[in-house]
Scaffold this active site. Sequence first.
Site, PDB file in Angstrom:
ATOM      1  N   ASN A  98      20.366  32.227  62.608  1.00 17.56           N
ATOM      2  CA  ASN A  98      20.296  31.072  61.693  1.00 17.56           C
ATOM      3  C   ASN A  98      21.265  29.965  62.065  1.00 17.56           C
ATOM      4  O   ASN A  98      21.331  28.950  61.399  1.00 17.56           O
ATOM      5  CB  ASN A  98      20.561  31.516  60.245  1.00 17.56           C
ATOM      6  CG  ASN A  98      21.950  32.109  60.068  1.00 17.56           C
ATOM      7  OD1 ASN A  98      22.513  32.674  60.999  1.00 17.56           O
ATOM      8  ND2 ASN A  98      22.494  31.985  58.874  1.00 17.56           N
ATOM      9  N   ARG A 118      57.070  33.884  45.908  1.00 14.54           N
ATOM     10  CA  ARG A 118      57.112  35.336  46.096  1.00 14.54           C
ATOM     11  C   ARG A 118      55.842  35.878  46.740  1.00 14.54           C
ATOM     12  O   ARG A 118      55.823  36.977  47.269  1.00 14.54           O
ATOM     13  CB  ARG A 118      57.381  36.026  44.740  1.00 14.54           C
ATOM     14  CG  ARG A 118      58.803  35.836  44.273  1.00 14.54           C
ATOM     15  CD  ARG A 118      58.980  36.178  42.808  1.00 14.54           C
ATOM     16  NE  ARG A 118      58.504  35.101  41.938  1.00 14.54           N
ATOM     17  CZ  ARG A 118      58.582  35.113  40.605  1.00 14.54           C
ATOM     18  NH1 ARG A 118      59.094  36.161  39.989  1.00 14.54           N
ATOM     19  NH2 ARG A 118      58.143  34.103  39.890  1.00 14.54           N
ATOM     20  N   LYS A 170      49.711  29.608  44.027  1.00  8.68           N
ATOM     21  CA  LYS A 170      49.543  30.998  43.575  1.00  8.68           C
ATOM     22  C   LYS A 170      48.306  31.182  42.702  1.00  8.68           C
ATOM     23  O   LYS A 170      47.552  32.144  42.883  1.00  8.68           O
ATOM     24  CB  LYS A 170      50.784  31.446  42.806  1.00  8.68           C
ATOM     25  CG  LYS A 170      50.648  32.845  42.263  1.00  8.68           C
ATOM     26  CD  LYS A 170      51.947  33.392  41.714  1.00  8.68           C
ATOM     27  CE  LYS A 170      52.318  32.768  40.397  1.00  8.68           C
ATOM     28  NZ  LYS A 170      53.542  33.370  39.848  1.00  8.68           N
ATOM     29  N   ARG A 186      26.478  38.616  50.299  1.00  6.99           N
ATOM     30  CA  ARG A 186      27.377  37.463  50.181  1.00  6.99           C
ATOM     31  C   ARG A 186      26.798  36.399  49.260  1.00  6.99           C
ATOM     32  O   ARG A 186      25.676  36.493  48.777  1.00  6.99           O
ATOM     33  CB  ARG A 186      27.664  36.922  51.582  1.00  6.99           C
ATOM     34  CG  ARG A 186      28.456  37.925  52.423  1.00  6.99           C
ATOM     35  CD  ARG A 186      28.531  37.517  53.874  1.00  6.99           C
ATOM     36  NE  ARG A 186      29.037  36.164  54.032  1.00  6.99           N
ATOM     37  CZ  ARG A 186      28.821  35.406  55.102  1.00  6.99           C
ATOM     38  NH1 ARG A 186      28.109  35.884  56.122  1.00  6.99           N
ATOM     39  NH2 ARG A 186      29.293  34.196  55.169  1.00  6.99           N
ATOM     40  N   SER A 203      11.028  46.616  64.198  1.00  7.53           N
ATOM     41  CA  SER A 203      12.435  46.894  64.504  1.00  7.53           C
ATOM     42  C   SER A 203      12.948  45.955  65.577  1.00  7.53           C
ATOM     43  O   SER A 203      12.231  45.608  66.516  1.00  7.53           O
ATOM     44  CB  SER A 203      12.565  48.325  65.026  1.00  7.53           C
ATOM     45  OG  SER A 203      12.286  49.204  63.979  1.00  7.53           O
ATOM     46  N   GLY A 234      60.907  39.255  31.784  1.00 10.02           N
ATOM     47  CA  GLY A 234      61.928  38.922  30.801  1.00 10.02           C
ATOM     48  C   GLY A 234      61.960  40.017  29.731  1.00 10.02           C
ATOM     49  O   GLY A 234      60.924  40.552  29.351  1.00 10.02           O
ATOM     50  N   GLY A 280      53.395  26.176  39.323  1.00 10.62           N
ATOM     51  CA  GLY A 280      54.334  26.867  40.216  1.00 10.62           C
ATOM     52  C   GLY A 280      53.853  27.009  41.649  1.00 10.62           C
ATOM     53  O   GLY A 280      52.675  26.870  41.961  1.00 10.62           O
ATOM     54  N   ALA A 337       8.046  45.480  67.721  1.00  7.29           N
ATOM     55  CA  ALA A 337       9.441  45.859  67.955  1.00  7.29           C
ATOM     56  C   ALA A 337      10.019  44.993  69.068  1.00  7.29           C
ATOM     57  O   ALA A 337       9.356  44.743  70.080  1.00  7.29           O
ATOM     58  CB  ALA A 337       9.515  47.330  68.344  1.00  7.29           C
ATOM     59  N   ASP A 393      49.190  32.840  35.772  1.00  6.79           N
ATOM     60  CA  ASP A 393      49.243  34.042  36.617  1.00  6.79           C
ATOM     61  C   ASP A 393      49.106  35.331  35.810  1.00  6.79           C
ATOM     62  O   ASP A 393      49.574  36.378  36.217  1.00  6.79           O
ATOM     63  CB  ASP A 393      50.518  34.050  37.471  1.00  6.79           C
ATOM     64  CG  ASP A 393      51.797  34.135  36.659  1.00  6.79           C
ATOM     65  OD1 ASP A 393      51.738  34.037  35.425  1.00  6.79           O
ATOM     66  OD2 ASP A 393      52.873  34.307  37.273  1.00  6.79           O
TER      67      ASP A 393
HETATM   68  C1  UD1 Z   1      57.869  34.389  33.311  1.00  3.06           C
HETATM   69  C2  UD1 Z   1      58.804  34.501  32.100  1.00  3.06           C
HETATM   70  C3  UD1 Z   1      59.204  35.961  31.908  1.00  3.06           C
HETATM   71  C4  UD1 Z   1      57.959  36.793  31.715  1.00  3.06           C
HETATM   72  C5  UD1 Z   1      56.979  36.613  32.868  1.00  3.06           C
HETATM   73  C6  UD1 Z   1      55.655  37.257  32.520  1.00  3.06           C
HETATM   74  C7  UD1 Z   1      60.042  32.386  32.047  1.00  3.06           C
HETATM   75  C8  UD1 Z   1      61.349  31.723  32.311  1.00  3.06           C
HETATM   76  N1  UD1 Z   1      59.982  33.679  32.324  1.00  3.06           N
HETATM   77  O1  UD1 Z   1      58.609  34.773  34.467  1.00  3.06           O
HETATM   78  O2  UD1 Z   1      60.034  36.080  30.765  1.00  3.06           O
HETATM   79  O3  UD1 Z   1      58.316  38.157  31.577  1.00  3.06           O
HETATM   80  O4  UD1 Z   1      56.723  35.211  33.099  1.00  3.06           O
HETATM   81  O5  UD1 Z   1      54.755  37.248  33.583  1.00  3.06           O
HETATM   82  O6  UD1 Z   1      59.141  31.732  31.558  1.00  3.06           O
HETATM   83  N2  UD1 Z   1      55.307  27.272  36.110  1.00  3.06           N
HETATM   84  C9  UD1 Z   1      55.145  25.914  35.959  1.00  3.06           C
HETATM   85  N3  UD1 Z   1      56.190  25.085  36.224  1.00  3.06           N
HETATM   86  C10 UD1 Z   1      57.406  25.533  36.615  1.00  3.06           C
HETATM   87  C11 UD1 Z   1      57.587  26.920  36.754  1.00  3.06           C
HETATM   88  C12 UD1 Z   1      56.518  27.776  36.493  1.00  3.06           C
HETATM   89  O7  UD1 Z   1      54.051  25.456  35.597  1.00  3.06           O
HETATM   90  O8  UD1 Z   1      58.307  24.709  36.826  1.00  3.06           O
HETATM   91  C13 UD1 Z   1      54.165  28.171  35.824  1.00  3.06           C
HETATM   92  C14 UD1 Z   1      53.761  29.044  37.009  1.00  3.06           C
HETATM   93  O9  UD1 Z   1      52.747  28.408  37.756  1.00  3.06           O
HETATM   94  C15 UD1 Z   1      53.270  30.310  36.343  1.00  3.06           C
HETATM   95  C16 UD1 Z   1      54.015  30.347  35.024  1.00  3.06           C
HETATM   96  O10 UD1 Z   1      54.538  29.054  34.796  1.00  3.06           O
HETATM   97  O11 UD1 Z   1      51.875  30.261  36.084  1.00  3.06           O
HETATM   98  C17 UD1 Z   1      55.145  31.367  35.005  1.00  3.06           C
HETATM   99  O12 UD1 Z   1      56.067  31.096  36.031  1.00  3.06           O
HETATM  100  P1  UD1 Z   1      56.672  32.219  36.957  1.00  3.06           P
HETATM  101  O13 UD1 Z   1      57.605  31.580  37.927  1.00  3.06           O
HETATM  102  O14 UD1 Z   1      55.615  33.078  37.478  1.00  3.06           O
HETATM  103  O15 UD1 Z   1      57.557  33.017  35.863  1.00  3.06           O
HETATM  104  P2  UD1 Z   1      58.089  34.505  35.969  1.00  3.06           P
HETATM  105  O16 UD1 Z   1      59.291  34.530  36.832  1.00  3.06           O
HETATM  106  O17 UD1 Z   1      56.994  35.431  36.288  1.00  3.06           O
HETATM  107 CA    CA Z   2      54.816  35.125  36.780  1.00  2.00          CA
END
Ligand code: UD1
Ligand code: CA
Length: 419
Positions: A354, A17, A24, A301, A373, A141, A13, A391, A104
């Site tokens: 450095n 947002r 992300k 660091r 110092s 969801g 993804g 110093a 994520d």
């Molecule tokens: C999704 C769920 C939702 C759930 C929530 C939990 C779906 C449709 N919805 O929503 O029910 O409550 O996670 O956090 O699954 N990604 C891809 N390819 C794509 C789209 C997304 O690999 O085409 C990956 C994203 O990188 C991410 C993950 O799938 O890691 C979830 O996608 P994201 O868009 O964050 O879904 P949510 O809207 O959070």
């Molecule tokens: Ca998500």
Amino acid sequence: MKKDIACIILAAGKSTRMKSDYPKVLHSLCGWPMLGYILDLVSELKIKKAVAVLGYKHAEVRKLIPSGIKVVIQKSLLGTADAVKEALPQFKNLKGHILVLYGDNPLLKKETIKGLIKYHTENNVAATLLTADVHKPAGYGRVLRDKYSSISGIVEEKDADDYQKEIKEINTGIMCFKKDALKSALGRVRPNNRKKEYYLTDVIAILYKQGLLIDSVKIEDINEALGINSREELAKANSVMQERINAKLMQQGVTIIDPGSSFISFGAKIGKDCVIYPFTVIERNVTIGKRCQVGPFIHLREGTQVGNDAIIGNFVELVRSRVGAKTLVKHFSYLGDSRIGNSVNIGAGTITANFNGTKKTETIIKDKALIGSDTVLVAPVTVGRKSITGAGAVVTKKVPDCVTVVGVPARILKRGKNG
Ligand code: UD1
Ligand code: CA
């Protein structure tokens, strides 16, 4: 881990947002990318076969993927169901189950996923969802149940009606499927929703309509379910992770006077009986020995190593530096690219110069040296064993063992016994 379970990690993804140009899943919590936590989890679970689905800026994300995990590229980001579909051909010979993890969801714990897999494989169901009861479930969801309380589907918030929005049970996104059931249901997913995407969550209603069993495992600690879509969620997850890191260190015998102002990265190592004073930032790849005092107001660091019984005091920054046992760096210092021996005293205001504008070079200070110092050490430079700088000295060339140097540029003032 059982042989017949494989895993798909969705990480294709964008950062819509997050309002970010970076993928992300590369945004960090406590110094480690969120996808890194998921990859660590997969390796801890000892899942034999795992596939990561990458898409947006995949070349950057790929650098994080260990060689044991296969990468599949999702060509167009058509949704989570499409992403899983892209990965499925990698599992031609798999008879068993597939665990789907989202990139994520970095706060998931190993025990939770183990419990989910165990429940799923022991109960002969087509799918098992990891769900959570959340007081304010905005963004997630919602899990739909029929009149017998069986799971009948998932509705995304964007597509939910007012009644469904009131449902408190959410889909964490983590699911286990029987592979064959998943494969056939994926073919039937249609993008009939607000986002015009192929939702993996729609697979659940499809399986339900086929009369297959779907079950769930609920998590107690809702923080584990935190999916990161925005900067606010990133900050929240960061503080949860920080609490976990600090709690673990305290359990291992480290005193942290104010956990709320001690920002210790994931992967930093701190020995027993160290005391961490307030307002400290300790990055990843920092190792601190036993019984050290660290802080207040310090920044350790990457690449810093501190020996046993050292004191790294107020307003000190160390980077790519090794500080020996019993060495004191107590006030206002910057030490970069330096190797400092044992029982050295670094006076207040000591600076390693450095960087000459093009490259960084090393400062070596040998055992029992006494740095006065406000000394500036113009690297590359060495201060010998038991030598002293006055110093305000500006040290521009090698100081032999057991001598005292003073001035700008520093010159030998007197020689000790072996100097
Ligand atoms: C999704 C769920 C939702 C759930 C929530 C939990 C779906 C449709 N919805 O929503 O029910 O409550 O996670 O956090 O699954 N990604 C891809 N390819 C794509 C789209 C997304 O690999 O085409 C990956 C994203 O990188 C991410 C993950 O799938 O890691 C979830 O996608 P994201 O868009 O964050 O879904 P949510 O809207 O959070
Ligand atoms: Ca998500």
